[in-house]
Design a protein around this motif. Structure first.
Motif, PDB file in Angstrom:
ATOM      1  N   LYS A  45       0.937  -1.219   0.000  1.00 18.89           N
ATOM      2  CA  LYS A  45      -0.249   0.071  -0.109  1.00 18.89           C
ATOM      3  C   LYS A  45       0.848   1.270  -0.033  1.00 18.89           C
ATOM      4  O   LYS A  45       0.634   2.176  -0.868  1.00 18.89           O
ATOM      5  CB  LYS A  45      -0.844   0.024   1.167  1.00 18.89           C
ATOM      6  CG  LYS A  45      -2.240  -0.951   1.140  1.00 18.89           C
ATOM      7  CD  LYS A  45      -2.982  -1.019   2.345  1.00 18.89           C
ATOM      8  CE  LYS A  45      -4.097  -1.612   2.260  1.00 18.89           C
ATOM      9  NZ  LYS A  45      -5.252  -0.771   1.491  1.00 18.89           N
ATOM     10  N   ILE A  46       2.011   1.183   0.875  1.00 18.29           N
ATOM     11  CA  ILE A  46       2.713   2.513   0.810  1.00 18.29           C
ATOM     12  C   ILE A  46       3.726   2.456  -0.489  1.00 18.29           C
ATOM     13  O   ILE A  46       3.838   3.853  -1.122  1.00 18.29           O
ATOM     14  CB  ILE A  46       3.815   2.322   2.052  1.00 18.29           C
ATOM     15  CG1 ILE A  46       3.027   2.130   3.249  1.00 18.29           C
ATOM     16  CG2 ILE A  46       4.886   3.440   2.152  1.00 18.29           C
ATOM     17  CD1 ILE A  46       4.018   1.948   4.526  1.00 18.29           C
ATOM     18  N   ILE A  47       4.387   1.510  -1.127  1.00 24.09           N
ATOM     19  CA  ILE A  47       5.121   1.553  -2.103  1.00 24.09           C
ATOM     20  C   ILE A  47       4.371   1.898  -3.495  1.00 24.09           C
ATOM     21  O   ILE A  47       4.844   2.468  -4.057  1.00 24.09           O
ATOM     22  CB  ILE A  47       6.052   0.500  -1.824  1.00 24.09           C
ATOM     23  CG1 ILE A  47       7.308   0.528  -0.685  1.00 24.09           C
ATOM     24  CG2 ILE A  47       7.333   0.439  -3.426  1.00 24.09           C
ATOM     25  CD1 ILE A  47       7.788  -0.686  -0.572  1.00 24.09           C
ATOM     26  N   VAL A  48       3.480   0.668  -3.705  1.00 21.70           N
ATOM     27  CA  VAL A  48       3.003   0.813  -4.741  1.00 21.70           C
ATOM     28  C   VAL A  48       1.716   1.718  -5.133  1.00 21.70           C
ATOM     29  O   VAL A  48       1.490   2.419  -5.878  1.00 21.70           O
ATOM     30  CB  VAL A  48       2.699  -0.507  -5.150  1.00 21.70           C
ATOM     31  CG1 VAL A  48       1.778  -0.763  -6.476  1.00 21.70           C
ATOM     32  CG2 VAL A  48       3.636  -1.393  -5.162  1.00 21.70           C
ATOM     33  N   LEU A  49       0.797   1.545  -4.090  1.00 21.25           N
ATOM     34  CA  LEU A  49      -0.405   2.397  -4.220  1.00 21.25           C
ATOM     35  C   LEU A  49      -0.257   3.692  -3.525  1.00 21.25           C
ATOM     36  O   LEU A  49      -0.853   4.662  -3.496  1.00 21.25           O
ATOM     37  CB  LEU A  49      -1.552   1.790  -3.284  1.00 21.25           C
ATOM     38  CG  LEU A  49      -1.835   0.240  -3.766  1.00 21.25           C
ATOM     39  CD1 LEU A  49      -2.987  -0.328  -2.936  1.00 21.25           C
ATOM     40  CD2 LEU A  49      -2.290   0.232  -5.268  1.00 21.25           C
ATOM     41  N   LYS A  50       1.011   3.837  -2.747  1.00 22.25           N
ATOM     42  CA  LYS A  50       1.400   5.223  -2.203  1.00 22.25           C
ATOM     43  C   LYS A  50       0.087   5.751  -1.228  1.00 22.25           C
ATOM     44  O   LYS A  50      -0.158   6.757  -1.394  1.00 22.25           O
ATOM     45  CB  LYS A  50       1.823   6.060  -3.268  1.00 22.25           C
ATOM     46  CG  LYS A  50       3.069   5.752  -4.160  1.00 22.25           C
ATOM     47  CD  LYS A  50       3.395   7.033  -5.128  1.00 22.25           C
ATOM     48  CE  LYS A  50       4.560   6.594  -5.621  1.00 22.25           C
ATOM     49  NZ  LYS A  50       4.854   5.284  -6.486  1.00 22.25           N
ATOM     50  N   ARG A  51      -0.329   4.622  -0.432  1.00 20.50           N
ATOM     51  CA  ARG A  51      -1.362   5.184   0.461  1.00 20.50           C
ATOM     52  C   ARG A  51      -1.084   4.718   2.028  1.00 20.50           C
ATOM     53  O   ARG A  51      -0.508   3.691   2.289  1.00 20.50           O
ATOM     54  CB  ARG A  51      -2.571   4.394   0.194  1.00 20.50           C
ATOM     55  CG  ARG A  51      -3.218   5.194  -1.270  1.00 20.50           C
ATOM     56  CD  ARG A  51      -5.021   4.763  -0.983  1.00 20.50           C
ATOM     57  NE  ARG A  51      -5.099   3.346  -0.892  1.00 20.50           N
ATOM     58  CZ  ARG A  51      -5.437   2.595  -1.886  1.00 20.50           C
ATOM     59  NH1 ARG A  51      -5.514   3.045  -3.142  1.00 20.50           N
ATOM     60  NH2 ARG A  51      -5.754   1.273  -1.501  1.00 20.50           N
ATOM     61  N   ILE A  52      -1.175   5.633   2.781  1.00 15.67           N
ATOM     62  CA  ILE A  52      -1.019   5.303   4.478  1.00 15.67           C
ATOM     63  C   ILE A  52      -1.815   6.232   5.090  1.00 15.67           C
ATOM     64  O   ILE A  52      -1.986   7.401   4.877  1.00 15.67           O
ATOM     65  CB  ILE A  52       0.426   5.393   4.572  1.00 15.67           C
ATOM     66  CG1 ILE A  52       0.609   4.947   6.115  1.00 15.67           C
ATOM     67  CG2 ILE A  52       1.054   6.747   4.400  1.00 15.67           C
ATOM     68  CD1 ILE A  52       2.083   4.837   6.630  1.00 15.67           C
ATOM     69  N   LYS A  53      -2.383   5.652   6.338  1.00  9.52           N
ATOM     70  CA  LYS A  53      -3.059   6.826   7.056  1.00  9.52           C
ATOM     71  C   LYS A  53      -2.538   6.397   8.685  1.00  9.52           C
ATOM     72  O   LYS A  53      -2.172   5.250   8.956  1.00  9.52           O
ATOM     73  CB  LYS A  53      -4.372   6.031   7.234  1.00  9.52           C
ATOM     74  CG  LYS A  53      -5.327   6.184   5.850  1.00  9.52           C
ATOM     75  CD  LYS A  53      -6.897   5.894   5.990  1.00  9.52           C
ATOM     76  CE  LYS A  53      -6.977   4.545   6.335  1.00  9.52           C
ATOM     77  NZ  LYS A  53      -8.402   4.140   6.416  1.00  9.52           N
ATOM     78  N   PHE A  54      -2.436   7.570   9.287  1.00  6.14           N
ATOM     79  CA  PHE A  54      -2.148   7.586  10.603  1.00  6.14           C
ATOM     80  C   PHE A  54      -2.755   8.379  11.371  1.00  6.14           C
ATOM     81  O   PHE A  54      -3.164   9.525  11.030  1.00  6.14           O
ATOM     82  CB  PHE A  54      -0.294   7.752  10.669  1.00  6.14           C
ATOM     83  CG  PHE A  54      -0.012   9.064   9.888  1.00  6.14           C
ATOM     84  CD1 PHE A  54       0.028  10.160  10.792  1.00  6.14           C
ATOM     85  CD2 PHE A  54       0.367   9.160   8.784  1.00  6.14           C
ATOM     86  CE1 PHE A  54       0.346  11.491  10.138  1.00  6.14           C
ATOM     87  CE2 PHE A  54       0.733  10.159   8.239  1.00  6.14           C
ATOM     88  CZ  PHE A  54       0.819  11.409   8.909  1.00  6.14           C
ATOM     89  N   SER A  55      -2.823   8.118  12.854  1.00  6.00           N
ATOM     90  CA  SER A  55      -3.708   9.124  13.704  1.00  6.00           C
ATOM     91  C   SER A  55      -2.670   9.765  14.834  1.00  6.00           C
ATOM     92  O   SER A  55      -1.560   9.365  14.793  1.00  6.00           O
ATOM     93  CB  SER A  55      -4.540   8.289  14.466  1.00  6.00           C
ATOM     94  OG  SER A  55      -4.060   7.457  15.243  1.00  6.00           O
ATOM     95  N   LEU A  56      -3.385  11.067  15.152  1.00  7.69           N
ATOM     96  CA  LEU A  56      -2.548  11.669  16.035  1.00  7.69           C
ATOM     97  C   LEU A  56      -2.106  10.877  17.352  1.00  7.69           C
ATOM     98  O   LEU A  56      -1.133  11.006  18.183  1.00  7.69           O
ATOM     99  CB  LEU A  56      -3.379  13.132  16.714  1.00  7.69           C
ATOM    100  CG  LEU A  56      -2.768  13.730  17.771  1.00  7.69           C
ATOM    101  CD1 LEU A  56      -1.511  14.290  17.401  1.00  7.69           C
ATOM    102  CD2 LEU A  56      -3.760  15.040  18.080  1.00  7.69           C
TER     103      LEU A  56
END
Length: 398
Positions: A45-56
């Protein structure tokens, strides 16, 4: 391969996490294997789709870990502290990755089935031991612990989390027959007499009643109240439970007995004593902290009680309180970050409704255990708080 992962990456991630949650109450090793497919999909998801979610919420945890390791560098203890904090680091990774899950209900169900399976397995095993070894003493906590799949405090807490999920399902219109699973879960917790688990179950029951008031008829509330009182009376008159909980004829005698048998009296006394001299900046690493605490334990024990001196010296107990641990380790800044992490969701209570209840349960656990010293504790904290962090609280990249 890329097209396959592009199509099925979400399903693989969801089912891997569901299996991870199922195995958590059953094995300490098998969940680690599942980190491989979970991690690979996350990297995809990070490398190919270039998507990531993170919270405070996750970021505060990360800052706390970085600050702790920075303090250890000043003592030349970085490698030792990193080794000590590897469970916390693994929990942070799980926390980050579970933010990508889309099937929360599936993971909840897997966890409930896993805990139910662990309870059934243990019931049969304990029954076998009782039948074949009549001298089995279930009023001794350490002896009970020998017959459980996981340690008693964690097993009890898992039953509490199971009922948190079940009560939530019921309030959302799920089949009320799930009360049977909730009853079994609570009874097992009382059977293994984990004191914190028992208290948290009482809290959950009252919380559930309060949340259900608008949908619950008067006769149902009356029935729940009468059943609760009946169970309370039965437990109060239960000699086995009294023996396990060290309950004596009056409060003074009960307190004196607890002081003898409950190590937390000594551990917390030494934690407070050590804190009085190191409250501002802490001891900066566990390599510094553990010897100081152990020396204090030995100073509290009567020299004539050689078996107790040997016991404290060999076990080198931690603080048995996550708040003391962070404060003694990293001073005022460390405890501030930890408390801020726990209280931030209360600032946005409307967004974090499920998290608020969960945090109350975890805060109770933090008061009596160093949860982040165990891989199991880090995993369960990461999964549950990660699942119930509102999606609106996430920042997306990509």
């Amino acid at each position: 391969m890329i097209s396959f992962l592009d199509t099925y990456n979400q399903k693989i991630l969801d089912y891997s996490f569901a299996l991870f949650a199922f195995l958590l109450p059953l094995s300490s090793a098998l969940p680690n294997i599942l980190i491989i497919p979970i991690g690979l999909i996350f990297l995809f998801k990070i490398i190919v789709l270039k998507r990531i979610k993170f919270s405070l919420f996750w970021l505060i945890n990360l800052i706390l870990l970085i600050f702790t390791l920075t303090l250890a560098i000043t003592q030349h203890h970085f490698i030792d502290e990193l080794s000590f904090q590897k469970e916390y680091l693994a929990g942070l990774a799980i926390f980050l990755m579970i933010g990508e899950v889309s099937r929360t209900k599936k993971i909840e169900l897997s966890f409930v089935v896993g805990v139910l399976s662990a309870i059934i397995i243990n019931i049969f095993y304990i029954a076998f031991q009782v039948v074949n070894f009549s001298d089995l003493n279930l009023s001794v906590g350490s002896e009970v612990n020998n017959f459980l799949i996981i340690e008693r405090p964690y097993f009890a807490f898992f039953t509490v989390l199971t009922n948190f999920i079940i009560f939530k399902w019921i309030r959302n219109g799920q089949n009320k027959y799930t009360y049977l699973i909730a009853t079994l879960s609570a009874l097992f917790c009382f059977f293994i007499t984990a004191r914190l688990g028992m208290m948290l179950h009482v809290f959950l029951i009252f919380h559930h009643i309060f949340k259900s008031l608008k949908k619950t008829k008067f006769k149902q509330i009356t029935a729940i109240f009468l059943i609760s009182v009946s169970i309370g009376l039965i437990l109060y008159n239960n000699a086995y439970l009294k023996k396990r909980l060290r309950i004596d004829s009056n409060i003074e005698k009960t307190y004196e007995k607890l002081k003898v048998f409950e190590i937390r009296f000594t551990v917390w006394d030494c934690s407070i004593q050590t804190l009085s001299n190191n409250w501002l900046i802490g001891l900066k690493s566990h390599k510094n902290l553990i010897p100081v605490l152990t020396d204090c334990y030995l100073s509290k024990v009567d020299p004539k009680r050689k078996h107790m001196l040997k016991y404290y010296k060999s076990r080198k107990f931690n603080t048995h309180n996550q708040f003391f641990d962070f404060w003694l380790l990293s001073g005022v800044i460390g405890i501030f970050l930890f408390i801020f992490m726990l209280t931030y969701p209360f600032i946005k209570a409307k967004q974090h409704r499920q998290m608020l209840t969960l945090l109350v349960l975890f805060i109770g656990f933090f008061l009596v255990e160093n949860v982040f010293h165990r891989q199991l504790g880090c995993y369960v904290f990461a999964i549950f708080l990660g699942l119930y962090t509102p999606k609106t609280n996430y920042v997306s990249w990509g």
